[in-house]
Design a protein around this motif. Structure first.
Motif, short mmCIF file in Angstrom:
data_model
loop_
_atom_site.label_atom_id
_atom_site.label_comp_id
_atom_site.label_asym_id
_atom_site.label_seq_id
_atom_site.Cartn_x
_atom_site.Cartn_y
_atom_site.Cartn_z
N THR A 158 -3.38 0.61 36.43
CA THR A 158 -3.91 -0.57 35.75
C THR A 158 -5.17 -0.22 34.97
O THR A 158 -5.69 0.90 35.04
CB THR A 158 -4.24 -1.64 36.79
OG1 THR A 158 -5.23 -1.10 37.70
CG2 THR A 158 -3.00 -2.06 37.58
N LEU A 159 -5.67 -1.20 34.23
CA LEU A 159 -6.94 -1.02 33.53
C LEU A 159 -8.04 -0.74 34.53
O LEU A 159 -8.93 0.10 34.28
CB LEU A 159 -7.26 -2.27 32.71
CG LEU A 159 -8.63 -2.28 32.00
CD1 LEU A 159 -8.74 -1.09 31.04
CD2 LEU A 159 -8.86 -3.59 31.28
N ILE A 197 -6.69 -9.40 33.55
CA ILE A 197 -6.75 -8.29 32.60
C ILE A 197 -6.94 -6.97 33.32
O ILE A 197 -6.26 -5.97 33.02
CB ILE A 197 -7.88 -8.50 31.57
CG1 ILE A 197 -7.64 -9.79 30.78
CG2 ILE A 197 -7.98 -7.30 30.62
CD1 ILE A 197 -8.75 -10.12 29.78
N GLN A 257 -6.90 -8.82 24.54
CA GLN A 257 -7.51 -8.89 25.86
C GLN A 257 -8.87 -8.19 25.88
O GLN A 257 -9.83 -8.70 26.47
CB GLN A 257 -6.58 -8.26 26.90
CG GLN A 257 -5.33 -9.08 27.17
CD GLN A 257 -4.36 -8.38 28.09
OE1 GLN A 257 -4.03 -7.22 27.89
NE2 GLN A 257 -3.90 -9.08 29.11
N VAL A 261 -2.35 -3.14 28.04
CA VAL A 261 -3.51 -3.95 27.66
C VAL A 261 -3.57 -4.07 26.14
O VAL A 261 -3.41 -3.09 25.41
CB VAL A 261 -4.81 -3.31 28.20
CG1 VAL A 261 -6.03 -4.03 27.64
CG2 VAL A 261 -4.83 -3.37 29.71
N THR A 313 -3.78 -5.56 34.78
CA THR A 313 -2.69 -5.31 33.83
C THR A 313 -2.50 -3.81 33.68
O THR A 313 -3.49 -3.07 33.68
CB THR A 313 -3.03 -5.93 32.46
OG1 THR A 313 -3.16 -7.33 32.60
CG2 THR A 313 -1.93 -5.62 31.44
#
Length: 493
Positions: free
Chosen positions: A151-152, A189, A201, A197, A192
């Motif tokens: 993820t981010l 976010i 965002q 992404v 994500t």
């Protein structure tokens, strides 16, 4: 070849002699139909080893097909008495069907093989479909796991870890703080998948910070996010980058389309009077105890030419050469993979401060060693350390600077403003831009600096620091310009 109308009794009584491999009892009702008996059926009332077969000629060659066990196949069709529907086909019906195929010049064995092949193909197709569904399910699960893992948030953590691994502890701390404050709270976010992404965002994250009135923080956040995505994007092709960034699958940087936010340049410089008051607070004038360790760090940073506090606090006893009064710092700012050696040939007052710090560190170590009953270990002693185990935290010194600033009750200033003040005053003393860059360890880069200019600037830096100490002494004495200071590049009268 005996022929007779097959009946249940005849089939039951039909046996195979022990000296025969097999014998046949042919039916007169359905041409080609027979019961075949083998030595397994040697007694009466025993249907074991008996089977219906069909025999005919096709293309002038004998053709024989086994219909099935007499215990399974009835001789004639079984018909439901009420519905008159056939519930089980009999051997005679099957023989007639086979004969019909022969009459059509069709080999029933080929049909069986084709049917078996079709059944096998259908089974294989069914198995392949099951395998495909299983593989798809596994792939979907792997993708879901990947999305949950890469993820981010995970990318931000991985980027910070890389900064720490390359020795950029201060940058790592600043980057981690920005992500923790402005990215991680937005779970929709942050969680994500990084490669999914969008620029929208990222823009939303940056806009939220900017709308809160934190212009500089917004610009810094954008810069950090861009660096994280760019690093992961280059990871598959740059062997110098960690392989654990590759699985994020970053192929484009969503921050690219977001305009950079210009950082407002600092304009604040301290006047001579403010600088005099600042030094007075640090020297604890009128106090018998003298300056505390944090105050000494602030004084040394000032007297050594406006050095960066983080670099100064990392200095060790072994970094000071008593004979030449030279202090060695390590500058790890920028994109350097290794910190750059930064040598400071100190003027007398700054050299005296460092000598006192060296003596203090050695004395403390001797006391600790005596108390622990061991030999003193002088290797790796910090110049600035409260207990000798770790270097002083830059935050401690920054907080002390803020206290001094507040106690002066004037226009606020930061350590960055002190550094700017030093360079401004050095320029006023006629110190060249190149020497100032070397003295304050600015971003020295470019082909010339990186590959060709190997001049150490030792004499220039020493002369600048001597002139600077004289200027500070004049400020302390409330004089505009000391009589013994000569501007560099000018001759004394």
């Amino acid at each position: 070849m005996p022929r007779d109308k097959l009946t249940a009794g005849r089939i039951r009584d039909f046996t195979c002699p022990t000296d025969k491999a097999q014998v046949f009892l042919w039916d007169t009702e359905a041409p080609g139909l027979a019961v075949r008996a083998t030595p397994g059926s040697t007694t009466r009332d025993d249907s074991k080893g008996k089977a219906y077969i069909f025999q005919s000629k096709l293309h002038d060659k004998d053709l024989r097909v086994t219909i099935g066990d007499v215990r399974v196949w009835p001789l004639d069709d079984v018909v439901d008495k009420q519905t008159r529907a056939v519930t089980q086909r009999g051997a005679r019906t099957e023989a007639r069907r086979l004969q019909t195929l022969i009459d059509q010049r069709i080999d029933p064995r080929e049909l069986v093989r084709e049917r078996e092949a079709a059944r096998k193909a259908a089974k294989e197709a069914e198995q392949a479909e099951k395998e495909a569904k299983r593989a798809a399910a596994e792939a979907a699960k792997a993708e879901a796991d990947k999305q949950a893992r890469y993820t981010l948030r995970a990318l931000c953590d991985a980027y910070v870890a890389r900064l720490e691994k390359t020795g950029k502890a201060k940058s790592a701390a600043s980057t981690r703080s920005a992500f923790k404050c402005h990215v991680f709270p937005h779970a929709e976010i942050a969680d994500t998948p990084a490669r999914a992404v969008t620029s929208h965002q990222i823009a939303a994250l940056v806009r939220k910070v900017r709308e809160a009135g934190k212009e500089r923080a917004a610009g810094v956040l954008r810069s950090y996010l861009s660096a994280a995505f760019n690093t992961a994007k280059r990871a598959p092709f740059d062997s110098a980058l960690p392989a654990d960034l590759i699985p994020f699958g970053i192929e484009h940087n969503p921050v690219d389309v977001i305009p950079a936010i210009a950082v407002q340049r600092g304009e604040r410089t301290l006047s001579a009077g403010e600088l005099r008051a600042y030094i007075g607070h640090l020297l604890r004038i009128g106090h018998e105890t003298g300056p505390e360790l944090a105050d000494v760090a602030l004084l040394l940073a000032l007297y050594a030419g406006g050095q960066r506090m983080a670099q100064l606090l990392r200095a060790k006893v072994s970094d000071f050469d008593q004979d030449t009064a030279t202090l060695r710092l390590w500058d790890g700012k920028g994109k350097r993979t290794q910190p750059r050696e930064h040598l400071l040939p100190l003027a007398p007052q700054a050299a005296a401060m460092v000598s006192a710090l060296v003596k203090r560190a050695k004395t403390q170590e001797q006391a600790r060693a005596k108390e622990a009953g061991r030999a003193p270990d002088m290797a790796g002693l910090w110049l600035f350390s409260t207990h000798g185990r770790v270097a002083m935290n830059p935050e401690t010194v920054s907080n002390r600077a803020a206290e001094v600033c507040a106690s002066m009750r004037g226009e606020p200033f930061t350590l960055r403003d002190i550094r700017r003040t030093v360079e401004t005053m050095l320029a006023g003393l006629g110190i060249s831009k190149d020497t100032r860059a070397q003295l304050l360890s600015h971003g020295i880069s470019g082909v010339q600096a990186a590959h060709y200019d190997r001049h150490a600037y030792t004499d220039e830096k020493r002369a600048a620091l001597v002139a600077w100490e004289a200027r500070l002494e004049a400020i302390r004495q409330a004089e505009r310009t000391p009589s013994n200071v000569v501007r560099l590049g000018q001759r004394a009268a």
